[in-house]
Enzyme design. Sequence first.
Site, PDB file in Angstrom:
ATOM      1  N   PHE A 148       0.858  -1.198   0.000  1.00 57.88           N
ATOM      2  CA  PHE A 148       0.000   0.000   0.000  1.00 57.88           C
ATOM      3  C   PHE A 148       0.893   1.246   0.000  1.00 57.88           C
ATOM      4  O   PHE A 148       0.734   2.140   0.826  1.00 57.88           O
ATOM      5  CB  PHE A 148      -0.941  -0.021   1.217  1.00 57.88           C
ATOM      6  CG  PHE A 148      -1.837  -1.235   1.247  1.00 57.88           C
ATOM      7  CD1 PHE A 148      -2.945  -1.323   0.418  1.00 57.88           C
ATOM      8  CD2 PHE A 148      -1.539  -2.313   2.071  1.00 57.88           C
ATOM      9  CE1 PHE A 148      -3.757  -2.455   0.420  1.00 57.88           C
ATOM     10  CE2 PHE A 148      -2.340  -3.441   2.080  1.00 57.88           C
ATOM     11  CZ  PHE A 148      -3.452  -3.525   1.246  1.00 57.88           C
ATOM     12  N   ALA A 248     -10.649  17.805  -5.182  1.00 54.39           N
ATOM     13  CA  ALA A 248     -11.060  17.781  -6.591  1.00 54.39           C
ATOM     14  C   ALA A 248      -9.836  18.038  -7.456  1.00 54.39           C
ATOM     15  O   ALA A 248      -8.908  18.728  -7.047  1.00 54.39           O
ATOM     16  CB  ALA A 248     -12.107  18.863  -6.829  1.00 54.39           C
ATOM     17  N   GLY A 249      -9.804  17.457  -8.639  1.00 57.66           N
ATOM     18  CA  GLY A 249      -8.641  17.627  -9.510  1.00 57.66           C
ATOM     19  C   GLY A 249      -9.026  17.448 -10.967  1.00 57.66           C
ATOM     20  O   GLY A 249     -10.220  17.434 -11.317  1.00 57.66           O
ATOM     21  N   CYS A 256      -1.391   3.009 -10.777  1.00 57.13           N
ATOM     22  CA  CYS A 256      -2.174   2.026 -10.010  1.00 57.13           C
ATOM     23  C   CYS A 256      -3.690   2.157 -10.155  1.00 57.13           C
ATOM     24  O   CYS A 256      -4.360   1.177 -10.497  1.00 57.13           O
ATOM     25  CB  CYS A 256      -1.796   2.111  -8.544  1.00 57.13           C
ATOM     26  SG  CYS A 256      -0.031   1.926  -8.289  1.00 57.13           S
ATOM     27  N   LYS A 259      -5.182   1.070 -13.675  1.00 52.49           N
ATOM     28  CA  LYS A 259      -4.961  -0.354 -13.981  1.00 52.49           C
ATOM     29  C   LYS A 259      -5.709  -1.254 -12.984  1.00 52.49           C
ATOM     30  O   LYS A 259      -6.321  -2.245 -13.379  1.00 52.49           O
ATOM     31  CB  LYS A 259      -3.445  -0.576 -13.970  1.00 52.49           C
ATOM     32  CG  LYS A 259      -2.904  -1.822 -13.400  1.00 52.49           C
ATOM     33  CD  LYS A 259      -1.399  -1.869 -13.549  1.00 52.49           C
ATOM     34  CE  LYS A 259      -0.646  -1.900 -12.247  1.00 52.49           C
ATOM     35  NZ  LYS A 259      -0.758  -3.082 -11.459  1.00 52.49           N
ATOM     36  N   LYS A 317       0.946  13.264 -10.239  1.00 57.22           N
ATOM     37  CA  LYS A 317       0.681  14.017  -9.005  1.00 57.22           C
ATOM     38  C   LYS A 317       2.021  14.613  -8.581  1.00 57.22           C
ATOM     39  O   LYS A 317       3.043  14.323  -9.214  1.00 57.22           O
ATOM     40  CB  LYS A 317       0.130  13.099  -7.904  1.00 57.22           C
ATOM     41  CG  LYS A 317       1.114  12.008  -7.492  1.00 57.22           C
ATOM     42  CD  LYS A 317       0.621  11.220  -6.294  1.00 57.22           C
ATOM     43  CE  LYS A 317       1.674  10.223  -5.837  1.00 57.22           C
ATOM     44  NZ  LYS A 317       1.298   9.450  -4.682  1.00 57.22           N
ATOM     45  N   ARG A 324       3.183   7.756 -15.869  1.00 55.69           N
ATOM     46  CA  ARG A 324       2.235   6.728 -16.329  1.00 55.69           C
ATOM     47  C   ARG A 324       0.781   7.132 -16.032  1.00 55.69           C
ATOM     48  O   ARG A 324       0.452   7.516 -14.929  1.00 55.69           O
ATOM     49  CB  ARG A 324       2.549   5.383 -15.651  1.00 55.69           C
ATOM     50  CG  ARG A 324       3.784   4.724 -16.256  1.00 55.69           C
ATOM     51  CD  ARG A 324       4.146   3.470 -15.509  1.00 55.69           C
ATOM     52  NE  ARG A 324       4.663   3.759 -14.177  1.00 55.69           N
ATOM     53  CZ  ARG A 324       4.957   2.823 -13.270  1.00 55.69           C
ATOM     54  NH1 ARG A 324       4.770   1.557 -13.555  1.00 55.69           N
ATOM     55  NH2 ARG A 324       5.434   3.161 -12.089  1.00 55.69           N
TER      56      ARG A 324
HETATM   57  C1  UGA Z   1      -2.044   4.498  -4.940  1.00 57.69           C
HETATM   58  C2  UGA Z   1      -2.579   4.241  -3.526  1.00 57.69           C
HETATM   59  O1  UGA Z   1      -2.859   5.484  -2.881  1.00 57.69           O
HETATM   60  C3  UGA Z   1      -1.579   3.430  -2.688  1.00 57.69           C
HETATM   61  O2  UGA Z   1      -2.152   3.127  -1.416  1.00 57.69           O
HETATM   62  C4  UGA Z   1      -1.285   2.121  -3.440  1.00 57.69           C
HETATM   63  O3  UGA Z   1      -0.361   1.325  -2.717  1.00 57.69           O
HETATM   64  C5  UGA Z   1      -0.704   2.474  -4.794  1.00 57.69           C
HETATM   65  O4  UGA Z   1      -1.680   3.243  -5.537  1.00 57.69           O
HETATM   66  C6  UGA Z   1      -0.401   1.170  -5.502  1.00 57.69           C
HETATM   67  O5  UGA Z   1      -1.331   0.419  -5.794  1.00 57.69           O
HETATM   68  O6  UGA Z   1       0.782   0.827  -5.654  1.00 57.69           O
HETATM   69  P1  UGA Z   1      -0.357   6.254  -6.018  1.00 57.69           P
HETATM   70  O7  UGA Z   1      -0.594   5.586  -7.329  1.00 57.69           O
HETATM   71  O8  UGA Z   1       1.033   6.632  -5.643  1.00 57.69           O
HETATM   72  O9  UGA Z   1      -0.900   5.340  -4.816  1.00 57.69           O
HETATM   73  O10 UGA Z   1      -1.256   7.563  -6.070  1.00 57.69           O
HETATM   74  P2  UGA Z   1      -2.237   8.397  -5.122  1.00 57.69           P
HETATM   75  O11 UGA Z   1      -1.487   9.315  -4.253  1.00 57.69           O
HETATM   76  O12 UGA Z   1      -3.220   7.520  -4.456  1.00 57.69           O
HETATM   77  O13 UGA Z   1      -2.991   9.291  -6.233  1.00 57.69           O
HETATM   78  C7  UGA Z   1      -3.715   8.688  -7.315  1.00 57.69           C
HETATM   79  C8  UGA Z   1      -4.396   9.750  -8.135  1.00 57.69           C
HETATM   80  O14 UGA Z   1      -5.434  10.390  -7.396  1.00 57.69           O
HETATM   81  C9  UGA Z   1      -3.470  10.883  -8.595  1.00 57.69           C
HETATM   82  O15 UGA Z   1      -3.761  11.234  -9.929  1.00 57.69           O
HETATM   83  C10 UGA Z   1      -3.794  12.029  -7.635  1.00 57.69           C
HETATM   84  O16 UGA Z   1      -3.519  13.305  -8.151  1.00 57.69           O
HETATM   85  C11 UGA Z   1      -5.286  11.813  -7.455  1.00 57.69           C
HETATM   86  N1  UGA Z   1      -5.801  12.413  -6.198  1.00 57.69           N
HETATM   87  C12 UGA Z   1      -5.463  11.913  -4.984  1.00 57.69           C
HETATM   88  C13 UGA Z   1      -6.709  13.477  -6.284  1.00 57.69           C
HETATM   89  O17 UGA Z   1      -7.063  13.949  -7.390  1.00 57.69           O
HETATM   90  N2  UGA Z   1      -7.220  14.017  -5.122  1.00 57.69           N
HETATM   91  C14 UGA Z   1      -6.876  13.526  -3.901  1.00 57.69           C
HETATM   92  O18 UGA Z   1      -7.408  14.041  -2.871  1.00 57.69           O
HETATM   93  C15 UGA Z   1      -5.973  12.451  -3.822  1.00 57.69           C
END
Ligand code: UGA
Length: 425
Positions: A148, A248-249, A256, A259, A317, A324
Amino acid sequence: MAKIAVIGAGYVGLTTGACLAHLGHHVTVADNDKNRIDDLQAGRVPFYEPGLDELVSNVTKTNRLRFVLGATNASKDAEFHFLCLPTPANNDGSTDLSFFEAGISEIASVLQPNSIVINKSTVPLGTAKKVQEALGTDGIFVVSNPEFLSEGNAIKDFLEPSRIVIGSCSTEYSERVAGLYSNIDAPVLMSSWESAELIKHTANAYLAMKLTFVNEIATLCEITGANIEDVTAGIGHDPRIGSDYMKAGPGWGGSCFPKDSASLAQVARSFGFDFTLLEHTIDLNQKHLDRTADKIKQLVPNNSKDKRVAAWGLTFKAGTDDLRYSPSIEVLKRLEAQEYEISAYDPTVKDTLMQLPLIEVTDSPYECINDADALVILTEWDEFKQLDMEVVAQSMRSANLIDTRNLYDKNEMEKIGFTYLGMGV
Ligand code: UGA
């Protein structure tokens, strides 16, 4: 302390190997990419993850972490074998297990009796059982132990996790794996293989759904004059809802969420279950990306093909160099299709992009906005919050700001002279 092989020196494998060595274990990380192993042996971490180069350097000095070419060279002396191999998506959303299966075939002949093969790669439900069948039941045990780790926060997520999930067909094997984490203070949840695999997919799909919900409410805010920041603060205080994953974004992305959501929907279909809620979540995210691009197109129409858009942020982010399934790239592709001229700036991306060969990648946020008709902020890097926006407004051809991460206050930006569009504000 245990002898551990980590197969795969990517983002998950390297973080896992370095953190397990930090906990006191003897870890050998293997990869088939010679350049990557050469880099790691020379002390270079081949991607951006805050704190990882320092951790790798510290644990390498203690001789508890080493890097070898080829999985068998790591597995031949180890008791625990962590599989941290890529599991990308096929075109139909299912998971491509070819790298994962190749890794297992590679180590199968050198596994010692009583070894445990631990699956950390994200795989569809049913995979651990198949791996156990392939390896046989004669003294080699398969355990599912999903990761995680969030990019940009991976070390903290490993060493201070919200939970450790361990799935197997026997408590004895689960407890042996739990022992590897005995120095970590976190709840250990033991389950079957299938539940552990489903926990991983469900976590990412649920968070993606939560974000889509927030992005839909943001759109409703724009139509009705409400403000998403106020609405999410108002519901986030309810502990049943929570305030995380409420920003919001432009749409969600990364290596992750897209996929894993597609894979879970495909798993459901393969069991004859039509997971409509999840399928719609995936579709709505695409529509939201369209909507984000449309905001820019409507504010600065490119009718005469002479409009220039400056983009701050290319990664999916802040805190990573990972492109990716980046929402930024998705939005810019939609503008490129309308022949906008595009310049971009990102703190971690300096090369021309394969996905967007026509855009100009600049060296500074100020250089990026020269002659621009619109500035679009696509990721939430701290650097973007600390710039002199009066200078930015004056340097642009027209002061139009589309702030897809709501980094700036609408009233303040309007006072400076920007025409400002945020997300749901
Ligand atoms: C995500 C999960 O958060 C991890 O817990 C998990 O282990 C990981 O995938 C994985 O499967 O390996 P990650 O891909 O690094 O982690 O990205 P996140 O930080 O969760 O963000 C995902 C997307 O949501 C991004 O595009 C981010 O900008 C967006 N986001 C996130 C928002 O638009 N608003 C938010 O409040 C949070």
